[in-house]
Design an enzyme around this catalytic site. Structure first.
Site, short mmCIF file in Angstrom:
data_model
loop_
_atom_site.label_atom_id
_atom_site.label_comp_id
_atom_site.label_asym_id
_atom_site.label_seq_id
_atom_site.Cartn_x
_atom_site.Cartn_y
_atom_site.Cartn_z
N HIS A 148 0.83 -1.21 0.00
CA HIS A 148 0.00 0.00 0.00
C HIS A 148 0.86 1.26 0.00
O HIS A 148 2.03 1.24 0.37
CB HIS A 148 -0.93 0.01 1.22
N CYS A 149 0.24 2.34 -0.45
CA CYS A 149 0.80 3.68 -0.30
C CYS A 149 -0.37 4.54 0.23
O CYS A 149 -1.33 3.99 0.76
CB CYS A 149 1.39 4.21 -1.62
N ARG A 150 -0.29 5.83 0.08
CA ARG A 150 -1.35 6.66 0.63
C ARG A 150 -2.69 6.42 -0.08
O ARG A 150 -3.70 6.11 0.52
CB ARG A 150 -0.98 8.14 0.59
#
Length: 162
Positions: free
Chosen positions: A88-90
């Site tokens: 995941h990222c933001r």
């Protein structure tokens, strides 16, 4: 969270913030690759192995310098540990998608375009195209040589040549 492949999920910061024992068990998450700094998240209370790569989603960041470590983390989670990894990222659109596409390029021999199409098909998200220039460069090497290159060798060649 979106299942991309067996053992590989794509997510965003809200997926991490809403993780609880039920969701972890439901999806079988054993590893988390965070492509953003996540303050206050304690993966150890869930028994999850976590790697954090705190890079910003800006043009000046170089994802390639982190990519080999990220791919090794994913491979270890899926192949060695027989686990399930959430990347995941933001927003779940750029950094995390880039890493997942690179994983598909290397593990399945897909071109950049096919890898991106696979992720977009599963996630139904149209990621911004300008973020993928670094991966397009690797795709060129893959097509020229017919195999997925060692990321560190590509970086070394680029630094040496200029």
């Amino acid at each position: 969270m979106i299942k991309i492949r067996e053992g590989l999920w794509l997510g965003n910061i809200w997926d991490i913030e809403s993780l609880n024992q039920t969701r972890i068990a439901q999806h079988g998450i054993t590893h988390i690759l965070s492509m953003v700094e996540v303050g206050g998240f304690d993966s150890t209370k869930f028994g999850i192995v976590r790697k954090e790569v705190a890079i910003d989603d800006v043009e000046s960041e170089n994802l390639l310098i982190h990519l080999e470590d990220c791919l090794e983390f994913i491979d270890n989670a899926i192949v060695v540990c027989k686990g399930v990894v959430l990347v995941h990222c933001r927003m779940g659109l750029s950094r995390s998608v880039s890493v997942i596409v690179a994983h598909l390029m290397r593990s399945e021999g897909l071109s950049f375009a096919k890898g991106l199409a696979e992720v977009e098909k599963m996630s139904s998200v149209q990621a911004p195209r300008e973020i993928y220039e670094e991966l397009r460069g690797i795709d060129g090497v893959i097509r020229e040589r017919g195999y997925v290159p060692d990321i560190k060798a590509v970086l070394h060649r680029r630094l040496r040549l200029g």
